[in-house]
Design an enzyme around this catalytic site. Structure first.
Site, short mmCIF file in Angstrom:
data_model
loop_
_atom_site.label_atom_id
_atom_site.label_comp_id
_atom_site.label_asym_id
_atom_site.label_seq_id
_atom_site.Cartn_x
_atom_site.Cartn_y
_atom_site.Cartn_z
N CYS A 165 -6.69 86.79 49.36
CA CYS A 165 -7.52 85.67 48.89
C CYS A 165 -6.73 84.38 48.80
CB CYS A 165 -8.13 86.00 47.54
SG CYS A 165 -9.29 87.35 47.66
N HIS A 166 -5.61 84.41 48.10
CA HIS A 166 -4.87 83.17 47.89
C HIS A 166 -3.38 83.34 48.19
CE1 HIS A 166 -8.48 83.20 45.39
NE2 HIS A 166 -8.64 82.01 45.89
#
Lengths: 416, 158
Positions: free
Chosen positions: B122-123
């Protein structure tokens, strides 16, 4: 604004009604005779487009709710049921889903117009702040609506966005459990999101009424930013702007219909056609395109700032990027409204627009390599524009002379 | 003044149940404890199981992975914890952690990332073979659930 109305109750029935509940008079004053600057360009039609989009979303949404089931075991299938079995459901569901994108497209153009022409400046601060509140509520509504189909992207969007609140010191985790109704996103979360997704559009509609009320006290701004000086500067809203708005709505409906009819899924993400699975996160999760710039800001902060850890830092910048909009009327120190007459401001403004689009691009890019660096630079400029350019640029900028009136600016162009 | 104060207390008393209904309900709280049999998991393999609606990683680490985690100086860590603190004595090969990234809750991908542990898609947070945060926006190491070994092959979580 009653002095602008030419309303005279014609029949006995109208006169009787007018003395008891003057709705006809009100409609005539505000929807027909309302004095509107005669030089408004097509950027001023997006208010009407947005009002229509809100109606489209509410009507299609109420219909979808008649066929949708807010339960984790059935939600995904009920959306597929709408798309395959319900009469015309394919078009109604697509209109609602694409409608969200079109809503945001119009919203961003409306806000971009506002920033360029300085419509947020006195005496329209309240009008503008109500607009920002509408923007925040529309974002919340769109986010919760996106969770309802209960696909993989729905589930992980809900997980990531609710987790933002866990970054708040001390009370973060209790708030997180309160929002989710459990330790993870689950059936209680889906149920409450459905309830709120149904409620919030009506709150938005109420704020839109206040927004229009606040618009009708000072009246419209216009491309020159010069105040209306006399009745020579204005035309009645009807038929001049009802027709212009209607034409713009029709033009806006063309790409809208094209998306709905031919590529209804292009704005979504294929992973959302896989049912939610709490054990596997899709390899590359991205929010809907309209959240990308803010998402890029959220993940640009991957370093600790003093005692603030990277997660809370990201959340502070993410929230700050939206909250800062509320202060724009007081951050901008220039007495000149319209960017047309501000030679230096224009450059910073267009750079801000390009920067915003770049943030959107970076929000969809993987969080690695050059993208991480660019995300930091663009995040910096986003805040630089509001905190440095708006307050301090007027000290160095010499605005071009303003026209003395709207009429002069219009006629000056027309004559040789 | 007194009327206003009583009114405020009354309003708060009415508001609290309306807010409290949002909190986890009895059926959610009831799923507090599970038992899990480790026999099927080969060395180098990891599985994801569910506990209280949360995914939990159970990883059978190889000696090389344990060695890699122990060789890291604490000064290199964002959230300093030794490998011993993250496992139980006598069961060092078993790493049991809540599988949600401490950044925003995605499930990281196992056996990947710059430190051979987990990588969150995701990040972009990287965790090492002890589940400790090494790089990226996540602030903390992956969270350890309360657990104990009933026997060498049976673990109780919660």
């Amino acid at each position: 604004m009653s002095e602008h109305s030419t309303y005279q109750p014609g029949t006995g029935v109208e006169k009787w009604l007018d003395e008891r509940l003057p709705v006809v008079r009100f409609a005539k004053e505000h929807l027909m005779d309302f004095p509107t600057p005669k030089n408004l360009n097509y950027f001023w039609t997006f208010g009407a487009i947005l009002a229509i989009m809100l109606v489209v979303q509410i009507v299609t949404g109420i219909i979808l709710a008649m066929h949708y089931t807010p339960n984790i075991a059935m939600a995904f299938n009920s959306v597929e049921h709408i798309r395959r079995d319900v009469n015309g459901g394919r078009i109604i569901q697509a209109t609602h889903a694409v409608g969200a994108s079109m809503f945001f497209a119009a919203l961003y153009i409306h806000m971009g117009r506002n920033l360029y022409f300085g419509s947020y400046k006195a005496p329209r601060e309240i009008l503008y702040i109500i607009g920002v509140l509408i923007f925040i509520l529309v974002m919340a509504t769109a986010f919760m609506g996106y969770v309802l189909p209960w696909g993989q992207m729905s589930f992980w969007a809900a997980t990531v966005i609710t987790n933002i609140f866990a970054a708040i010191p001390v009370v973060g985790n209790p708030i997180l459990e309160l929002l989710r109704g459990g330790f993870a996103v689950d059936n209680p979360t889906l149920n409450r999101f459905f309830s709120l997704h149904y409620l919030l559009p009506f709150v938005v509609a109420a704020l839109v009424a206040l927004h229009i009320w606040a618009l009708h006290v000072p009246g419209n701004n216009n491309p020159t930013g010069v105040d209306v000086k006399s009745s020579r500067d204005t035309v009645p809203f009807h038929p001049y702007y009802t027709m212009k708005d209607l034409f713009a709505i029709v033009v806006f409906a063309i790409p809208f219909a094209w998306f709905v009819f031919f590529i209804p899924d292009i704005l979504g993400h294929p992973d959302n056609y896989v049912m939610a699975n709490s054990q596997v996160t899709p390899a590359h999760i991205v929010p809907e395109w309209y959240f990308l710039p803010f998402y890029a800001i959220l993940r640009a902060i991957d370093f600790n700032i003093l005692f603030i850890d990277s997660r809370l830092g990201g959340v502070i910048f993410f929230a700050g990027s939206i909250v800062i909009l509320l202060f724009v009327p007081w951050l901008d120190r220039s007495p000149v409204r319209s960017g047309t007459f501000r030679p230096l401001f224009k450059w910073f403004y267009w750079l801000f627009i390009i920067n915003f689009l770049a943030l959107a691009y970076l929000g969809a890019a993987p969080a690695e390599g050059i993208y991480v660096v660019l995300a930091k630079i663009t995040t910096f400029y986003y805040f630089f524009y509001f905190l440095v350019v708006l307050p301090f640029l007027p000290m160095f900028e010499k605005p071009r002379p303003l026209p003395t009136s709207i009429s002069e600016s219009v006629l000056g162009k027309a004559l040789p | 003044m007194a009327t206003g104060a009583v009114g405020a207390v009354g309003a708060a008393a009415v508001a609290w149940p309306l807010i409290n209904q949002l909190n986890p309900d009895a059926s959610t709280l009831a799923l507090a404890s599970i038992e899990f049999n480790l026999t099927g998991i080969e060395e180098g393999q990891a599985v994801t199981i569910m506990w209280r609606g949360l995914p939990v990683f159970v990883r059978h680490r190889t000696p090389a992975e344990i060695e890699e985690a122990r060789a890291v100086p604490l000064a290199d860590l964002k959230d300093p914890e030794t490998d011993e603190q993250r496992t139980q004595e006598g069961h060092e090969q078993w790493l049991i952690m809540i599988a949600n990234c401490t950044h925003l809750g995605c499930v990281p991908v196992g056996q990947s990332g710059d430190f051979d542990g987990w990588f969150c898609p995701c990040h972009g947070s990287h965790y090492d073979t002890a589940g400790r945060i090494r790089k990226g926006p996540a602030p903390k190491n992956l969270v350890l659930p309360p657990y104990n070994f009933v026997s060498d092959t049976l673990v109780q979580i919660g």
